[in-house]
Design a protein around this motif. Structure first.
Motif, PDB file in Angstrom:
ATOM      1  N   THR A 258       0.836  -1.206   0.000  1.00  0.00           N
ATOM      2  CA  THR A 258       0.000   0.000   0.000  1.00  0.00           C
ATOM      3  C   THR A 258       0.868   1.252   0.000  1.00  0.00           C
ATOM      4  O   THR A 258       0.581   2.214  -0.713  1.00  0.00           O
ATOM      5  CB  THR A 258      -0.933   0.006   1.232  1.00  0.00           C
ATOM      6  OG1 THR A 258      -1.690  -1.208   1.231  1.00  0.00           O
ATOM      7  CG2 THR A 258      -1.882   1.180   1.211  1.00  0.00           C
ATOM      8  N   ASP A 259       1.951   1.240   0.795  1.00  0.00           N
ATOM      9  CA  ASP A 259       2.870   2.382   0.815  1.00  0.00           C
ATOM     10  C   ASP A 259       3.520   2.583  -0.550  1.00  0.00           C
ATOM     11  O   ASP A 259       3.649   3.710  -1.029  1.00  0.00           O
ATOM     12  CB  ASP A 259       3.981   2.176   1.862  1.00  0.00           C
ATOM     13  CG  ASP A 259       3.501   2.361   3.289  1.00  0.00           C
ATOM     14  OD1 ASP A 259       2.396   2.910   3.483  1.00  0.00           O
ATOM     15  OD2 ASP A 259       4.244   1.961   4.204  1.00  0.00           O
ATOM     16  N   ILE A 260       3.925   1.495  -1.159  1.00  0.00           N
ATOM     17  CA  ILE A 260       4.595   1.572  -2.459  1.00  0.00           C
ATOM     18  C   ILE A 260       3.637   2.104  -3.521  1.00  0.00           C
ATOM     19  O   ILE A 260       3.966   3.020  -4.277  1.00  0.00           O
ATOM     20  CB  ILE A 260       5.185   0.202  -2.845  1.00  0.00           C
ATOM     21  CG1 ILE A 260       6.272  -0.187  -1.834  1.00  0.00           C
ATOM     22  CG2 ILE A 260       5.731   0.217  -4.271  1.00  0.00           C
ATOM     23  CD1 ILE A 260       6.740  -1.621  -1.908  1.00  0.00           C
ATOM     24  N   LYS A 261       2.404   1.580  -3.548  1.00  0.00           N
ATOM     25  CA  LYS A 261       1.412   2.043  -4.524  1.00  0.00           C
ATOM     26  C   LYS A 261       1.071   3.516  -4.288  1.00  0.00           C
ATOM     27  O   LYS A 261       1.011   4.302  -5.227  1.00  0.00           O
ATOM     28  CB  LYS A 261       0.143   1.197  -4.452  1.00  0.00           C
ATOM     29  CG  LYS A 261      -0.895   1.658  -5.466  1.00  0.00           C
ATOM     30  CD  LYS A 261      -2.155   0.856  -5.445  1.00  0.00           C
ATOM     31  CE  LYS A 261      -3.196   1.280  -6.439  1.00  0.00           C
ATOM     32  NZ  LYS A 261      -3.209   2.612  -6.944  1.00  0.00           N
ATOM     33  N   LYS A 262       0.866   3.874  -3.023  1.00  0.00           N
ATOM     34  CA  LYS A 262       0.525   5.258  -2.688  1.00  0.00           C
ATOM     35  C   LYS A 262       1.659   6.207  -3.110  1.00  0.00           C
ATOM     36  O   LYS A 262       1.409   7.318  -3.558  1.00  0.00           O
ATOM     37  CB  LYS A 262       0.262   5.362  -1.180  1.00  0.00           C
ATOM     38  CG  LYS A 262      -0.503   6.573  -0.759  1.00  0.00           C
ATOM     39  CD  LYS A 262      -0.897   6.444   0.706  1.00  0.00           C
ATOM     40  CE  LYS A 262      -1.608   7.678   1.189  1.00  0.00           C
ATOM     41  NZ  LYS A 262      -1.964   7.602   2.599  1.00  0.00           N
ATOM     42  N   SER A 263       2.887   5.741  -2.993  1.00  0.00           N
ATOM     43  CA  SER A 263       4.038   6.549  -3.416  1.00  0.00           C
ATOM     44  C   SER A 263       4.024   6.766  -4.924  1.00  0.00           C
ATOM     45  O   SER A 263       4.226   7.878  -5.407  1.00  0.00           O
ATOM     46  CB  SER A 263       5.340   5.875  -3.008  1.00  0.00           C
ATOM     47  OG  SER A 263       5.456   5.798  -1.618  1.00  0.00           O
ATOM     48  N   PHE A 264       3.794   5.695  -5.673  1.00  0.00           N
ATOM     49  CA  PHE A 264       3.777   5.804  -7.132  1.00  0.00           C
ATOM     50  C   PHE A 264       2.612   6.656  -7.629  1.00  0.00           C
ATOM     51  O   PHE A 264       2.704   7.258  -8.692  1.00  0.00           O
ATOM     52  CB  PHE A 264       3.744   4.425  -7.786  1.00  0.00           C
ATOM     53  CG  PHE A 264       5.066   3.713  -7.744  1.00  0.00           C
ATOM     54  CD1 PHE A 264       6.201   4.269  -8.317  1.00  0.00           C
ATOM     55  CD2 PHE A 264       5.186   2.494  -7.109  1.00  0.00           C
ATOM     56  CE1 PHE A 264       7.424   3.619  -8.271  1.00  0.00           C
ATOM     57  CE2 PHE A 264       6.404   1.832  -7.062  1.00  0.00           C
ATOM     58  CZ  PHE A 264       7.529   2.398  -7.640  1.00  0.00           C
ATOM     59  N   ASP A 265       1.539   6.703  -6.852  1.00  0.00           N
ATOM     60  CA  ASP A 265       0.370   7.490  -7.239  1.00  0.00           C
ATOM     61  C   ASP A 265       0.532   8.982  -6.943  1.00  0.00           C
ATOM     62  O   ASP A 265      -0.254   9.796  -7.416  1.00  0.00           O
ATOM     63  CB  ASP A 265      -0.888   6.965  -6.538  1.00  0.00           C
ATOM     64  CG  ASP A 265      -1.324   5.603  -7.061  1.00  0.00           C
ATOM     65  OD1 ASP A 265      -0.852   5.196  -8.148  1.00  0.00           O
ATOM     66  OD2 ASP A 265      -2.132   4.938  -6.379  1.00  0.00           O
ATOM     67  N   ASN A 266       1.543   9.341  -6.135  1.00  0.00           N
ATOM     68  CA  ASN A 266       1.737  10.744  -5.764  1.00  0.00           C
ATOM     69  C   ASN A 266       2.521  11.469  -6.856  1.00  0.00           C
ATOM     70  O   ASN A 266       3.585  11.017  -7.278  1.00  0.00           O
ATOM     71  CB  ASN A 266       2.470  10.834  -4.423  1.00  0.00           C
ATOM     72  CG  ASN A 266       2.538  12.254  -3.918  1.00  0.00           C
ATOM     73  OD1 ASN A 266       3.264  13.079  -4.452  1.00  0.00           O
ATOM     74  ND2 ASN A 266       1.773  12.537  -2.895  1.00  0.00           N
ATOM     75  N   LYS A 267       2.000  12.608  -7.291  1.00  0.00           N
ATOM     76  CA  LYS A 267       2.613  13.337  -8.412  1.00  0.00           C
ATOM     77  C   LYS A 267       4.002  13.881  -8.104  1.00  0.00           C
ATOM     78  O   LYS A 267       4.761  14.194  -9.022  1.00  0.00           O
ATOM     79  CB  LYS A 267       1.709  14.477  -8.861  1.00  0.00           C
ATOM     80  CG  LYS A 267       1.530  15.594  -7.840  1.00  0.00           C
ATOM     81  CD  LYS A 267       0.583  16.651  -8.351  1.00  0.00           C
ATOM     82  CE  LYS A 267       0.355  17.734  -7.324  1.00  0.00           C
ATOM     83  NZ  LYS A 267      -0.609  18.730  -7.790  1.00  0.00           N
ATOM     84  N   TYR A 268       4.365  13.989  -6.833  1.00  0.00           N
ATOM     85  CA  TYR A 268       5.677  14.546  -6.482  1.00  0.00           C
ATOM     86  C   TYR A 268       6.777  13.491  -6.371  1.00  0.00           C
ATOM     87  O   TYR A 268       7.957  13.822  -6.396  1.00  0.00           O
ATOM     88  CB  TYR A 268       5.603  15.315  -5.158  1.00  0.00           C
ATOM     89  CG  TYR A 268       4.707  16.525  -5.241  1.00  0.00           C
ATOM     90  CD1 TYR A 268       5.030  17.603  -6.063  1.00  0.00           C
ATOM     91  CD2 TYR A 268       3.530  16.592  -4.516  1.00  0.00           C
ATOM     92  CE1 TYR A 268       4.210  18.712  -6.157  1.00  0.00           C
ATOM     93  CE2 TYR A 268       2.699  17.703  -4.591  1.00  0.00           C
ATOM     94  CZ  TYR A 268       3.043  18.757  -5.416  1.00  0.00           C
ATOM     95  OH  TYR A 268       2.235  19.856  -5.509  1.00  0.00           O
ATOM     96  N   ILE A 269       6.393  12.228  -6.248  1.00  0.00           N
ATOM     97  CA  ILE A 269       7.376  11.171  -6.025  1.00  0.00           C
ATOM     98  C   ILE A 269       8.022  10.748  -7.340  1.00  0.00           C
ATOM     99  O   ILE A 269       7.340  10.351  -8.286  1.00  0.00           O
ATOM    100  CB  ILE A 269       6.733   9.948  -5.330  1.00  0.00           C
ATOM    101  CG1 ILE A 269       6.111  10.354  -3.997  1.00  0.00           C
ATOM    102  CG2 ILE A 269       7.769   8.832  -5.131  1.00  0.00           C
ATOM    103  CD1 ILE A 269       7.063  11.013  -3.039  1.00  0.00           C
ATOM    104  N   THR A 270       9.348  10.793  -7.352  1.00  0.00           N
ATOM    105  CA  THR A 270      10.109  10.367  -8.526  1.00  0.00           C
ATOM    106  C   THR A 270      10.364   8.865  -8.490  1.00  0.00           C
ATOM    107  O   THR A 270      10.277   8.183  -9.515  1.00  0.00           O
ATOM    108  CB  THR A 270      11.461  11.113  -8.582  1.00  0.00           C
ATOM    109  OG1 THR A 270      11.202  12.522  -8.609  1.00  0.00           O
ATOM    110  CG2 THR A 270      12.276  10.716  -9.795  1.00  0.00           C
TER     111      THR A 270
END
Length: 126
Positions: free
Chosen positions: A97-109
């Motif tokens: 869930t953390d990994i998916k949420k990170s990839f879904d965030n527009k600021y995360i590279t």
């Protein structure tokens, strides 16, 4: 050897992780300036008042009081130029869930699993 970036902001509540990561960043000439903040709230204050103007942010997710995702929400509301800031999640979390949420965030590279290594830093070079 020239540094890859001007300023790198490291946000993690763990002193030992900050010490090791900041030494690696310095030894690899990753950034001219390495700034460490042990809480996301301190990092937000530094960004808001302009005392820290990072090109790159390494952000832990699991922190007390304000976690990495809450930092990202506060970051989104800041009235600063965010276009040239790369944010890398640097976490030991294996939670999908953390990994998916990170990839879904527009600021995360990118999501990077701890520990950070020289090989990973070389791959992050512009």
């Amino acid at each position: 050897m020239a540094e890859y970036y001007n300023t790198c902001l490291l946000i993690d509540d763990n002193y030992i992780d900050n010490f090791v990561t900041s030494k690696l960043l310095a030894n690899c000439n990753f950034a001219q300036n390495i700034v460490v903040r042990q809480s996301p709230a301190e990092a937000i204050d530094s960004l808001r008042d302009g005392s820290v103007k990072p090109d790159v942010i390494f952000l832990d997710l699991r922190m007390p009081v304000m976690n990495g995702f809450e930092f990202l929400q506060a970051f989104d509301k800041l009235d600063i130029d965010k276009n040239n800031i790369k944010i890398f999640i640097l976490s030991s979390s294996l939670d999908p869930t953390d990994i998916k949420k990170s990839f879904d965030n527009k600021y995360i590279t990118q999501f990077i699993h701890k520990p950070l290594t020289k090989k990973i830093l070389d791959e992050l070079a512009p």
